[in-house]
Design an enzyme around this catalytic site. Structure first.
Site, PDB file in Angstrom:
ATOM      1  N   LYS A  11       8.237  -7.864 -16.123  1.00 30.53           N
ATOM      2  CA  LYS A  11       8.485  -9.151 -15.461  1.00 30.53           C
ATOM      3  C   LYS A  11       9.150 -10.165 -16.404  1.00 30.53           C
ATOM      4  O   LYS A  11       9.185  -9.966 -17.630  1.00 30.53           O
ATOM      5  CB  LYS A  11       7.149  -9.692 -14.919  1.00 30.53           C
ATOM      6  CG  LYS A  11       6.546  -8.806 -13.807  1.00 30.53           C
ATOM      7  CD  LYS A  11       5.279  -9.440 -13.236  1.00 30.53           C
ATOM      8  CE  LYS A  11       4.689  -8.599 -12.113  1.00 30.53           C
ATOM      9  NZ  LYS A  11       3.474  -9.219 -11.528  1.00 30.53           N
ATOM     10  N   TYR A  51       8.075  -8.438  -2.345  1.00 29.88           N
ATOM     11  CA  TYR A  51       6.679  -8.890  -2.254  1.00 29.88           C
ATOM     12  C   TYR A  51       6.294  -9.312  -0.832  1.00 29.88           C
ATOM     13  O   TYR A  51       5.322 -10.045  -0.644  1.00 29.88           O
ATOM     14  CB  TYR A  51       6.421 -10.035  -3.239  1.00 29.88           C
ATOM     15  CG  TYR A  51       6.168  -9.565  -4.658  1.00 29.88           C
ATOM     16  CD1 TYR A  51       5.079  -8.750  -4.965  1.00 29.88           C
ATOM     17  CD2 TYR A  51       7.002  -9.944  -5.702  1.00 29.88           C
ATOM     18  CE1 TYR A  51       4.836  -8.320  -6.263  1.00 29.88           C
ATOM     19  CE2 TYR A  51       6.762  -9.528  -7.014  1.00 29.88           C
ATOM     20  CZ  TYR A  51       5.669  -8.717  -7.282  1.00 29.88           C
ATOM     21  OH  TYR A  51       5.423  -8.299  -8.568  1.00 29.88           O
ATOM     22  N   ARG A  87      -1.404   2.198 -13.596  1.00 28.31           N
ATOM     23  CA  ARG A  87      -2.324   1.093 -13.255  1.00 28.31           C
ATOM     24  C   ARG A  87      -3.368   0.921 -14.364  1.00 28.31           C
ATOM     25  O   ARG A  87      -3.758  -0.202 -14.689  1.00 28.31           O
ATOM     26  CB  ARG A  87      -3.025   1.373 -11.922  1.00 28.31           C
ATOM     27  CG  ARG A  87      -2.110   1.466 -10.713  1.00 28.31           C
ATOM     28  CD  ARG A  87      -1.554   0.148 -10.238  1.00 28.31           C
ATOM     29  NE  ARG A  87      -2.576  -0.768  -9.789  1.00 28.31           N
ATOM     30  CZ  ARG A  87      -2.307  -1.960  -9.256  1.00 28.31           C
ATOM     31  NH1 ARG A  87      -1.045  -2.371  -9.110  1.00 28.31           N
ATOM     32  NH2 ARG A  87      -3.274  -2.759  -8.873  1.00 28.31           N
ATOM     33  N   ASN A 114       2.075 -11.981 -15.505  1.00 29.51           N
ATOM     34  CA  ASN A 114       1.222 -10.938 -16.094  1.00 29.51           C
ATOM     35  C   ASN A 114       2.015  -9.717 -16.543  1.00 29.51           C
ATOM     36  O   ASN A 114       1.507  -8.597 -16.563  1.00 29.51           O
ATOM     37  CB  ASN A 114       0.078 -10.574 -15.129  1.00 29.51           C
ATOM     38  CG  ASN A 114       0.569 -10.073 -13.796  1.00 29.51           C
ATOM     39  OD1 ASN A 114       1.775  -9.927 -13.581  1.00 29.51           O
ATOM     40  ND2 ASN A 114      -0.344  -9.795 -12.887  1.00 29.51           N
ATOM     41  N   HIS A 117       4.585  -5.066 -13.259  1.00 29.71           N
ATOM     42  CA  HIS A 117       4.198  -4.625 -11.914  1.00 29.71           C
ATOM     43  C   HIS A 117       4.101  -3.111 -11.940  1.00 29.71           C
ATOM     44  O   HIS A 117       4.895  -2.453 -12.611  1.00 29.71           O
ATOM     45  CB  HIS A 117       5.263  -5.034 -10.880  1.00 29.71           C
ATOM     46  CG  HIS A 117       5.108  -4.292  -9.570  1.00 29.71           C
ATOM     47  ND1 HIS A 117       4.266  -4.733  -8.573  1.00 29.71           N
ATOM     48  CD2 HIS A 117       5.638  -3.115  -9.127  1.00 29.71           C
ATOM     49  CE1 HIS A 117       4.308  -3.857  -7.556  1.00 29.71           C
ATOM     50  NE2 HIS A 117       5.123  -2.872  -7.872  1.00 29.71           N
ATOM     51  N   GLU A 128       8.900   1.798  -3.115  1.00 28.16           N
ATOM     52  CA  GLU A 128       9.362   0.837  -4.124  1.00 28.16           C
ATOM     53  C   GLU A 128      10.455   1.444  -5.007  1.00 28.16           C
ATOM     54  O   GLU A 128      11.388   0.744  -5.417  1.00 28.16           O
ATOM     55  CB  GLU A 128       8.167   0.365  -4.972  1.00 28.16           C
ATOM     56  CG  GLU A 128       7.194  -0.493  -4.157  1.00 28.16           C
ATOM     57  CD  GLU A 128       5.999  -0.975  -4.974  1.00 28.16           C
ATOM     58  OE1 GLU A 128       5.873  -0.619  -6.157  1.00 28.16           O
ATOM     59  OE2 GLU A 128       5.184  -1.724  -4.408  1.00 28.16           O
TER      60      GLU A 128
HETATM   61  P1  IDP Z   1      -1.156  -6.279  -8.986  1.00 25.84           P
HETATM   62  O1  IDP Z   1       0.208  -6.698  -9.528  1.00 25.84           O
HETATM   63  O2  IDP Z   1      -2.185  -6.159 -10.081  1.00 25.84           O
HETATM   64  O3  IDP Z   1      -1.084  -5.060  -8.091  1.00 25.84           O
HETATM   65  P2  IDP Z   1      -1.383  -7.976  -6.576  1.00 25.84           P
HETATM   66  O4  IDP Z   1      -2.675  -8.468  -6.012  1.00 25.84           O
HETATM   67  O5  IDP Z   1      -0.627  -6.922  -5.825  1.00 25.84           O
HETATM   68  O6  IDP Z   1      -1.694  -7.498  -8.085  1.00 25.84           O
HETATM   69  O7  IDP Z   1      -0.441  -9.261  -6.767  1.00 25.84           O
HETATM   70  C1  IDP Z   1       0.919  -9.143  -7.025  1.00 25.84           C
HETATM   71  C2  IDP Z   1       1.302 -10.150  -8.087  1.00 25.84           C
HETATM   72  O8  IDP Z   1       1.107 -11.459  -7.565  1.00 25.84           O
HETATM   73  C3  IDP Z   1       0.457 -10.115  -9.357  1.00 25.84           C
HETATM   74  O9  IDP Z   1       0.838  -9.122 -10.274  1.00 25.84           O
HETATM   75  C4  IDP Z   1       0.669 -11.509  -9.901  1.00 25.84           C
HETATM   76  O10 IDP Z   1       1.957 -11.645 -10.550  1.00 25.84           O
HETATM   77  C5  IDP Z   1       0.693 -12.330  -8.616  1.00 25.84           C
HETATM   78  N1  IDP Z   1      -0.659 -12.853  -8.276  1.00 25.84           N
HETATM   79  C6  IDP Z   1      -1.721 -12.150  -7.797  1.00 25.84           C
HETATM   80  N2  IDP Z   1      -2.790 -12.940  -7.594  1.00 25.84           N
HETATM   81  C7  IDP Z   1      -2.385 -14.188  -7.952  1.00 25.84           C
HETATM   82  C8  IDP Z   1      -3.048 -15.465  -7.960  1.00 25.84           C
HETATM   83  O11 IDP Z   1      -4.217 -15.609  -7.600  1.00 25.84           O
HETATM   84  N3  IDP Z   1      -2.296 -16.535  -8.395  1.00 25.84           N
HETATM   85  C9  IDP Z   1      -0.988 -16.413  -8.797  1.00 25.84           C
HETATM   86  N4  IDP Z   1      -0.340 -15.231  -8.792  1.00 25.84           N
HETATM   87  C10 IDP Z   1      -1.025 -14.129  -8.388  1.00 25.84           C
END
Ligand code: IDP
Length: 140
Positions: A11, A51, A87, A114, A117, A128
């Site tokens: 990212k 997304y 993961r 974070n 992805h 994807e």
């Molecule tokens: P993942 O990437 O660990 O699978 P997901 O729940 O699919 O998590 O969420 C997709 C992305 O959305 C996350 O990687 C993060 O960048 C963002 N995200 C998820 N939850 C939050 C939140 O509570 N606040 C802000 N961004 C979030």
């Protein structure tokens, strides 16, 4: 265990801090092979479509803005149990909850920024990968 492919995205927070190589080393050390990779600039339309599943979530608009804030590296990782293995090395969405050895614990800035992805199921991985790559771009 079956050989699988999964979609990974490094990212914008990570490309901005020049962490592509360090993150790729984590994948390779875990036995995942990078069989396709390109550095691209997402548009709001592309990031929004990718997304789409999160469209109703309160963080959706911010997430799309973040994903277009700089280049990303989209990649296909291949290996035994690649979806779950990726993961595992990524760690929990929230870096504060991620285990110490994981990419997110080491590199993520926040729950949103974070660093990586990774597809969360084999079915999503197939969709994807097709979203970003033609079959001819994947070279195992
Ligand atoms: P993942 O990437 O660990 O699978 P997901 O729940 O699919 O998590 O969420 C997709 C992305 O959305 C996350 O990687 C993060 O960048 C963002 N995200 C998820 N939850 C939050 C939140 O509570 N606040 C802000 N961004 C979030």
């Amino acid at each position: 265990m079956a050989v699988e492919r999964t979609l990974s995205i490094i990212k914008p927070d990570a490309t901005r801090r020049n962490l592509t190589g360090k993150i790729n080393a984590v994948f390779e050390d875990a036995g995942l092979r990078i069989v396709a990779q390109k550095r691209i600039q997402l548009t709001p339309a592309t990031a929004g479509a990718f997304y789409e599943v999160h469209k109703e979530r309160p963080f959706y608009n911010d997430l799309v803005s973040f994903m277009v804030s700089g280049p990303v590296v989209v990649q296909v990782l291949q290996g035994e149990n690649a979806v779950a293995k990726n993961r595992e090395v990524m760690g929990a969405t929230d870096p504060k909850k991620a285990e110490a050895h994981t990419i997110r614990a080491q590199f993520a800035e926040s729950i949103e920024a974070n660093s990586v992805h990774g597809s969360d199921s084999l079915e999503n991985a197939k969709n994807e990968i097709a979203f970003f790559f033609a079959g001819t771009e994947i070279l195992p």
